[in-house]
Scaffold this motif. Structure first.
Motif, PDB file in Angstrom:
ATOM      1  N   ALA A  55       0.832  -1.204   0.000  1.00 44.06           N
ATOM      2  CA  ALA A  55       0.000   0.000   0.000  1.00 44.06           C
ATOM      3  C   ALA A  55       0.863   1.247   0.000  1.00 44.06           C
ATOM      4  O   ALA A  55       0.551   2.236  -0.689  1.00 44.06           O
ATOM      5  N   ALA A  56       1.960   1.231   0.745  1.00 45.21           N
ATOM      6  CA  ALA A  56       2.847   2.396   0.812  1.00 45.21           C
ATOM      7  C   ALA A  56       3.684   2.562  -0.445  1.00 45.21           C
ATOM      8  O   ALA A  56       4.177   3.668  -0.717  1.00 45.21           O
ATOM      9  N   LEU A  57       3.862   1.491  -1.210  1.00 45.87           N
ATOM     10  CA  LEU A  57       4.764   1.521  -2.368  1.00 45.87           C
ATOM     11  C   LEU A  57       4.042   1.836  -3.680  1.00 45.87           C
ATOM     12  O   LEU A  57       4.668   1.756  -4.745  1.00 45.87           O
ATOM     13  N   GLN A  58       2.774   2.204  -3.638  1.00 47.05           N
ATOM     14  CA  GLN A  58       2.051   2.504  -4.873  1.00 47.05           C
ATOM     15  C   GLN A  58       2.472   3.873  -5.418  1.00 47.05           C
ATOM     16  O   GLN A  58       2.421   4.869  -4.704  1.00 47.05           O
ATOM     17  N   VAL A  59       2.876   3.914  -6.686  1.00 51.93           N
ATOM     18  CA  VAL A  59       3.311   5.159  -7.310  1.00 51.93           C
ATOM     19  C   VAL A  59       2.428   5.450  -8.521  1.00 51.93           C
ATOM     20  O   VAL A  59       1.847   4.536  -9.118  1.00 51.93           O
ATOM     21  N   PRO A  60       2.311   6.721  -8.896  1.00 52.23           N
ATOM     22  CA  PRO A  60       1.448   7.058 -10.036  1.00 52.23           C
ATOM     23  C   PRO A  60       2.053   6.627 -11.361  1.00 52.23           C
ATOM     24  O   PRO A  60       3.264   6.633 -11.553  1.00 52.23           O
ATOM     25  N   ALA A  61       1.194   6.254 -12.282  1.00 50.55           N
ATOM     26  CA  ALA A  61       1.584   5.900 -13.648  1.00 50.55           C
ATOM     27  C   ALA A  61       0.425   6.272 -14.565  1.00 50.55           C
ATOM     28  O   ALA A  61      -0.660   6.628 -14.105  1.00 50.55           O
ATOM     29  N   THR A  62       0.674   6.162 -15.866  1.00 49.71           N
ATOM     30  CA  THR A  62      -0.325   6.539 -16.863  1.00 49.71           C
ATOM     31  C   THR A  62      -0.570   5.374 -17.803  1.00 49.71           C
ATOM     32  O   THR A  62       0.364   4.687 -18.215  1.00 49.71           O
TER      33      THR A  62
END
Length: 645
Positions: A259-266
């Motif tokens: 949960a803490a390691l989620q980063v934005p992407a497209t």
């Protein structure tokens, strides 16, 4: 006391602070120091003094989602400290927040001068690695602007713009120059008898190109609430094994870390996504192989993560050929970076494609997702991307011309482009490294599984029977070739790789377990490999070593030549279960769960290869990621392999 670094992680933002909550601005070494957002350091100094002196640590920062410590003025045993300072820190999205609470221990009014020295160097994280490289940054300018309630640091280089804004409540009484570029925020605090005064400090980082409406959390407490809510959503709906409480705790801890390691992407159509970053501290970004394996491990429990990962990687799939980036049409990206050096092409990692196995893993996940969920809509949407990925494997990847997936060392990039990507990871038993083309064993297993799964997708989702039959034949041919060329009869074990001349690279390595996961080996060969991996030279008691001990190349503290990797062992455990070796699968799973239990139920990126018989506690690998996505997901793979028994 040695000042250790403690990591606070929230998506693409992390902070590394010392035992007293300070940031010293140290360069070099394996540990970062500062606040980092999207590959750049947005705080390089954050140092507190009380009445002009560095306070002593009463209670050091402990590992957790927030950093708390207690500090007192320096003194002796004869006179108790006049006041105590309590610090609490947390990171949010592109932000850092700290509460400072000063409590008087005296029966009379007292005055305290509190000062915080802050600086921002905007250093790219690649400049902080211990690789002895230097980077020219012509025309770069840093500036500082005093605000009513703090200070703003800005950085400019050509079109590159970034800034960090520090605000305080109450506002500082003064902002002083230090002669070093740093600025000192100063407060004169009047404390009532046994009274308490609180300050709140907020830092907002604005990386280049980030135009979002950002909000700094009000306090560390509000960050804790956000984190708990995110963790609860990640765990929701996952059934943990009641009969295996330690495995259940490892699964819960792993999901909290994910949960803490989620980063934005497209995605391909510009849709906003969240995908697992590889790990903290240095890899809080999308790495193709790492995200795909993480998604495969979590697929039975969080299929949405798999869909997001597939879409993000489809959006970054190569469509042309690039030199330093190692791009080739259809290839799936290895690493995506957003920092200054990547932007100006000074490192090749803006979009770097130096991976031989991300592309087949993409196809494996696409097929597994469709089969697991019954949702073939995503497979239809990504049909052009999947066909391009198969095309890469057959053409540029080498399956047609060489019979195997092939890579070569990439100057300026990675020497090895399979999962064991450190320079000496692929070697003969005596440690000699191959030169020229390399055909790594594990990647061939991935290619085999990718061909078979894509054949299934072609038949069920694309209604293309001809293409499906073509891929099935290619998979069968690969399996026959592999067992002929890789199998070492004298060891009853597959070679780690073939070199450019087709010679067997004869190190006995854990990659053989990946062949069980992919199903590449015949049943007789697979059973022999599975049992061999549980022999004492391979199995340390905490897991299967990357390289069997007793070989000259083995070293228990080598990154890939004798250490124990949880995600490697998760694949092995799944493979053992696939070949019906359930006792062996339970043995490996139990070892990993016990290693996690010894470290707060969290599996690190990698452990040292020392045997359990000679050291009764798992020995940490000195430079491991503290939170790593594949390791966080590994307990879920163990749950899939062995269930609750």
């Amino acid at each position: 006391m040695t000042d250790r670094h403690h990591l606070l992680v929230h998506g693409a933002t992390f902070a590394a602070v010392g035992d007293r909550g300070d940031i010293s601005g140290v360069r070099g070494g394996s540990s970062p120091d500062g606040l980092f957002v999207r590959d750049a350091r947005h705080l390089s100094r954050w140092q507190l003094t009380l009445d002009g002196a560095v306070p002593e640590v009463l209670t050091p920062v402990a590992d957790g989602d927030t950093a708390r410590c207690a500090l007192v003025p320096r003194g002796g045993r004869q006179e108790p400290p006049g006041h105590t300072l309590f610090r609490e820190q947390a990171v949010g999205d592109s932000s850092f927040v700290e509460s400072l609470r000063v409590t008087s221990n005296r029966p009379a009014p007292t005055t305290v001068r509190l000062a915080l020295t802050a600086d921002v160097d905007f250093t790219d994280q690649f400049e902080l690695r211990s690789d002895h490289r230097t980077y020219v940054k012509a025309g770069a300018v840093r500036s500082r602007q005093i605000l009513d309630d703090g200070i703003q640091f800005t950085y400019r280089r050509a079109e590159w713009r970034s800034c960090t804004t520090i605000t305080a409540e109450p506002a500082p009484d003064a902002v002083e120059e230090t002669g070093t570029g740093a600025r000192r925020l100063v407060w004169t605090l009047e404390l009532e008898p046994h009274g308490t005064t609180e300050l709140m400090l907020r830092v907002m980082a604005r990386p280049h190109g980030d135009r979002r409406a950002l909000r700094v959390p009000r306090s560390p407490a509000s960050v804790r609430e956000q984190v708990l809510g995110l963790e609860e959503r990640f765990v929701e709906g996952v059934a943990f094994p009641a009969g295996r409480p330690e495995l259940a705790r490892a699964c819960a801890r792993g999901l909290a870390d994910l949960a803490a390691l989620q980063v934005p992407a497209t995605g391909p159509d510009g849709e906003e996504l969240r995908v697992p970053a590889a790990g903290a501290p240095w890899f809080l970004t999308l790495l193709g192989r790492d995200a795909l394996l993480t998604a495969l491990f979590t697929l039975p429990y969080r299929p949405r993560s798999a869909a997001a990962t597939l879409l993000a990687l489809a959006a970054t799939q190569a469509t042309g050929t690039g030199g330093a980036s190692a791009a080739q049409p259809g290839k799936i990206v290895h690493e995506v970076r957003h920092g200054e050096l990547a932007h100006f092409g000074q490192v090749p990692f803006g979009r770097y494609y130096g991976s031989v196995d991300a592309t087949p893993l993409f196809l494996i996940l696409l097929g597994a997702y469709a089969e697991r969920t019954g949702d073939t809509g995503l497979a239809r949407r990504l049909e052009p991307h999947a066909r391009a990925a198969v095309g890469w494997m057959l053409d540029h990847g080498g399956l047609t011309s060489r019979g195997y997936l092939v890579y070569r060392a990439d100057e300026g990039g990675l020497a090895n482009q399979n999962w064991k990507d450190s320079p000496g990871a692929i070697c003969w038993a005596d440690g000699t490294r191959p030169t020229g083309a390399v055909m790594a064993a594990g990647a061939q297993g991935y290619a085999y599984d990718a061909l078979r799964r894509t054949a299934w997708v072609a038949r069920t989702a694309w209604a293309d029977e001809t293409y499906a039959a073509l891929l099935e034949q290619a998979a069968a041919d690969l399996r026959d070739r592999f067992q002929r060329d890789f199998w070492m009869r004298e060891h009853s074990f597959p070679a780690l790789a073939l070199d450019g001349d087709g010679r067997q690279v004869d190190a006995l390595a854990s990659d053989a377990g990946h062949l069980l996961w992919s199903g590449l080996l015949d049943k007789e060969y697979g059973e022999a490999v599975g049992r061999r991996l549980l022999e004492p030279d391979f199995f340390s008691g905490w897991g299967v070593r990357t390289l069997a001990s007793g070989q000259p190349a083995y070293h228990p503290l080598s990154y890939h030549r004798g250490s124990v990797w949880p995600h490697d062992n998760a694949l092995i455990t799944l493979g053992l279960a696939r070949y019906g070796l359930h006792d062996e699968a339970r043995t490996v799973a139990r070892a990993l769960v016990e290693a996690a239990s010894a470290a707060g139920h969290r599996l690190p990126e990698v452990l040292a290869g020392y045997g359990r018989g000679t050291h009764p506690e798992p020995v940490p690998y000195p430079h491991a990621c503290v939170r790593e996505a594949r390791s966080a997901a590994a307990p879920l793979a163990l749950l899939t392999a062995v269930g609750g028994v």
